[in-house]
Write a protein that holds these residues in place. Sequence first.
Motif, mmCIF file in Angstrom:
data_model
loop_
_atom_site.group_PDB
_atom_site.id
_atom_site.type_symbol
_atom_site.label_atom_id
_atom_site.label_comp_id
_atom_site.label_asym_id
_atom_site.label_seq_id
_atom_site.Cartn_x
_atom_site.Cartn_y
_atom_site.Cartn_z
ATOM 1 N N TYR A 174 -2.694 49.478 -18.791
ATOM 2 C CA TYR A 174 -2.283 48.540 -19.696
ATOM 3 C C TYR A 174 -1.370 47.568 -19.039
ATOM 4 N N LEU A 175 -1.419 46.475 -19.326
ATOM 5 C CA LEU A 175 -0.673 45.321 -18.606
ATOM 6 C C LEU A 175 0.601 45.160 -19.810
ATOM 7 N N PHE A 176 1.839 44.505 -19.197
ATOM 8 C CA PHE A 176 2.566 44.051 -19.887
ATOM 9 C C PHE A 176 2.712 42.634 -20.029
ATOM 10 N N PRO A 177 3.414 42.023 -20.720
ATOM 11 C CA PRO A 177 3.139 40.285 -20.879
ATOM 12 C C PRO A 177 3.399 39.671 -19.446
ATOM 13 N N ASP A 178 4.282 39.897 -18.870
ATOM 14 C CA ASP A 178 4.514 39.355 -17.630
ATOM 15 C C ASP A 178 3.851 39.929 -16.322
ATOM 16 N N THR A 179 3.087 40.803 -16.588
ATOM 17 C CA THR A 179 2.780 41.407 -15.140
ATOM 18 C C THR A 179 1.996 40.613 -14.328
ATOM 19 N N LEU A 180 0.976 40.108 -14.921
ATOM 20 C CA LEU A 180 -0.118 39.184 -13.987
ATOM 21 C C LEU A 180 0.735 37.959 -13.685
ATOM 22 N N PHE A 181 1.430 37.210 -14.325
ATOM 23 C CA PHE A 181 2.293 36.021 -13.844
ATOM 24 C C PHE A 181 3.274 36.508 -12.754
ATOM 25 N N ALA A 182 4.104 37.355 -12.998
ATOM 26 C CA ALA A 182 5.144 37.956 -11.849
ATOM 27 C C ALA A 182 4.775 38.581 -10.626
ATOM 28 N N THR A 183 3.381 39.195 -10.437
ATOM 29 C CA THR A 183 2.970 39.616 -9.345
ATOM 30 C C THR A 183 2.254 38.483 -8.645
ATOM 31 N N LEU A 184 1.643 37.560 -9.248
ATOM 32 C CA LEU A 184 0.719 36.494 -8.692
ATOM 33 C C LEU A 184 1.826 35.436 -8.003
ATOM 34 N N LYS A 185 3.237 35.425 -8.764
ATOM 35 C CA LYS A 185 4.322 34.647 -8.034
ATOM 36 C C LYS A 185 4.760 35.363 -6.934
ATOM 37 N N GLY A 186 4.746 36.756 -6.822
ATOM 38 C CA GLY A 186 5.412 37.286 -5.704
ATOM 39 C C GLY A 186 4.671 37.111 -4.420
ATOM 40 N N MET A 187 3.069 37.034 -4.846
ATOM 41 C CA MET A 187 2.006 37.111 -3.752
ATOM 42 C C MET A 187 2.073 35.758 -3.143
ATOM 43 N N GLU A 188 2.294 34.787 -3.898
ATOM 44 C CA GLU A 188 2.465 33.382 -3.309
ATOM 45 C C GLU A 188 3.313 33.009 -2.740
ATOM 46 N N GLU A 189 4.826 33.613 -3.158
ATOM 47 C CA GLU A 189 5.776 33.337 -2.337
ATOM 48 C C GLU A 189 5.947 34.163 -1.151
ATOM 49 N N ASN A 190 5.357 34.861 -0.932
ATOM 50 C CA ASN A 190 5.117 35.959 0.100
ATOM 51 C C ASN A 190 3.733 35.878 0.996
ATOM 52 N N PRO A 191 3.296 34.885 1.771
ATOM 53 C CA PRO A 191 1.797 34.787 1.991
ATOM 54 C C PRO A 191 1.639 35.907 3.012
ATOM 55 N N LYS A 192 2.504 36.647 3.637
ATOM 56 C CA LYS A 192 2.098 37.600 4.579
ATOM 57 C C LYS A 192 1.917 38.936 3.977
ATOM 58 N N TRP A 193 2.218 39.113 2.820
ATOM 59 C CA TRP A 193 1.798 40.300 1.925
ATOM 60 C C TRP A 193 0.336 40.383 1.925
ATOM 61 N N GLY A 194 -0.096 41.595 1.923
ATOM 62 C CA GLY A 194 -1.397 41.994 1.866
ATOM 63 C C GLY A 194 -1.944 42.451 0.528
ATOM 64 N N ILE A 195 -1.255 43.498 0.252
ATOM 65 C CA ILE A 195 -1.537 44.363 -0.991
ATOM 66 C C ILE A 195 -0.268 44.698 -1.860
ATOM 67 N N LEU A 196 -0.280 44.384 -2.965
ATOM 68 C CA LEU A 196 0.894 44.650 -3.991
ATOM 69 C C LEU A 196 0.586 45.488 -5.036
ATOM 70 N N GLY A 197 1.608 46.591 -5.284
ATOM 71 C CA GLY A 197 1.361 47.588 -6.630
ATOM 72 C C GLY A 197 2.748 47.423 -7.201
ATOM 73 N N VAL A 198 2.662 47.793 -8.480
ATOM 74 C CA VAL A 198 3.672 47.725 -9.271
ATOM 75 C C VAL A 198 4.413 48.965 -9.939
ATOM 76 N N LYS A 199 5.504 48.883 -10.537
ATOM 77 C CA LYS A 199 6.009 49.868 -11.133
ATOM 78 C C LYS A 199 4.817 50.573 -12.141
ATOM 79 N N LEU A 200 4.312 51.729 -12.047
ATOM 80 C CA LEU A 200 3.469 52.533 -12.998
ATOM 81 C C LEU A 200 4.307 53.242 -13.623
ATOM 82 N N VAL A 201 4.018 53.179 -15.181
ATOM 83 C CA VAL A 201 4.657 54.198 -16.222
ATOM 84 C C VAL A 201 4.066 54.635 -16.933
#
Length: 547
Positions: A100-127
Amino acid sequence: MSEIIHTPSLLLSVIVVSFNTRDVTRECLKRVYEYGTGLDMEVIVVDNASRDDSAAMVAAEFPQATLLCTERNLGFAGGNNVGIRVAKGRFLLLLNSDAYLFPDTLFATLKGMEENPKWGILGVKLVGEDDKLQPSARMLPSPWTKFLVISGIANKFKHSPLLGGPDYTWWDHSTEKIVGWVPGAFFLVRREVFDAVGLLNEGRYFLYYEEIEFCLKSAKAGWPVVFYPYAKCIHLGGQSSESTGKVTKAGRQLTYLRVQSEFRYYRANYGLLKVLLAAGVELFWKSVIRLKNRIKGGGQARAKREDAAQTMELIMATLERDGYGKELAGSGMPAPPPERVNPLDAPIDSTTDGLPREALQNRIINEDRNLRLNIKRDLRTHFYDWGRQGYWVMLVYRLGRWRYTIGSGLLRKPFSLLYKFLFKVVQILTGVEMPCEVPVGRNFRIDHFGDIIVSGFAKFGDDCIIRNGVTVGLKRVDDPCAPQLGNNVNIGTGAKVLGRITVGNNVDIGANTVLMVDVPDDHIAAGIPAKLIPKKKPATDAGTQTS
């Protein structure tokens, strides 16, 4: 070449695979659409042949989603690949139906990927639902980290980088970090990664380890795997597994799928040695658990013993059934392998491993009870050379015979499992198949190794020698038509001794000989088929006779 059909025309493709998780899938999709408002995205739901009307719920309540239904359960990798192939996003989010997502999960992770073009895969804090952190950033698995986890050492030394295990428990998870892998519950992937390494390996994995191997390949291709601490996601855990009705109590995992996938992962990426080490670590620790709880006694201890025994049996059966990680069991949802039965635990009138219980008992002589003495004798016979592979074959052989001298079936079982495991290891590494059911006399020596097969009904006297390429009897241990060899029989390289024949004392069998007839004492057998030549008597004997 990429296996994704469409060129990217959207920012994000969210792929949710559902298997009998209608209610949690509903909540998952509800949050995706609620918290993804304004994003240029598509949602693809793959229903993995659910039986709880999950597909009907998605079609009725989320008509804007792309619904793809499979005819059978394809597993995690296969189900996600169905959605990946038709995705149109520059970024693809593999999202568990119980995440289940939180309100900012999608926006924050997409921002991280776009600001770091060399990242291939991203994971978040799972709670969890209690907001307690779950394992979210992990090292690539190894037999060492496995030992730390199953032994409890990692849990006891959480703050130690050396002993804390694979989950970075000594780190506060407050900063970005390149890691070995991130769990597939929230798995955001740049499209170029799929172009570089292909899809998830659905042919090798049905469940577990597919995302680990994908992360490994991604990193090798130059696309690092990153833990991103500035977003989080609730993960319920084990929902699809729970719905099968075949899950373990500890962790709600399908043990047999976990074991199978683990061995396949090691075999494909690191080779056979890692498979054997990983299996050995778990077999050893389960043996410790069984012995420990045998001493304790009581209902809870009995349950632990039974659980450990079942896992040990499963590991051994899976190794054999799956070709030690070679993927011989086929695709789809595999059924647990049938349980093995120890010969001495079987009913009197049954035969297991080819030999009846009485036959096995009758072939265990008193000398087999002294394991230490036999090990010393074999070492002397092999010239006190610990490195001789023939000696290690005999070491396992002695363990196999000694285990039958243990009266209690429960106490014998861990040693039986250990013997069967070591027998396979020795067979693979040395090419020698020497069952413990074969009686041998003193000073039995394996002079060379490789392609040696001995029937379980063969018999050797004292001072016998065999060499590489030798076959004594047929490979099947339940074939009673096996040779019976006397004392001081010397078998040359590549010789084949076949059939229900008797070989007398002081016999030499030449290299590459095919022997299928009885041999009297003091003879040489050579040729194809073998010709028998009497040995010349020593000159001293001849002189005595003529004097």
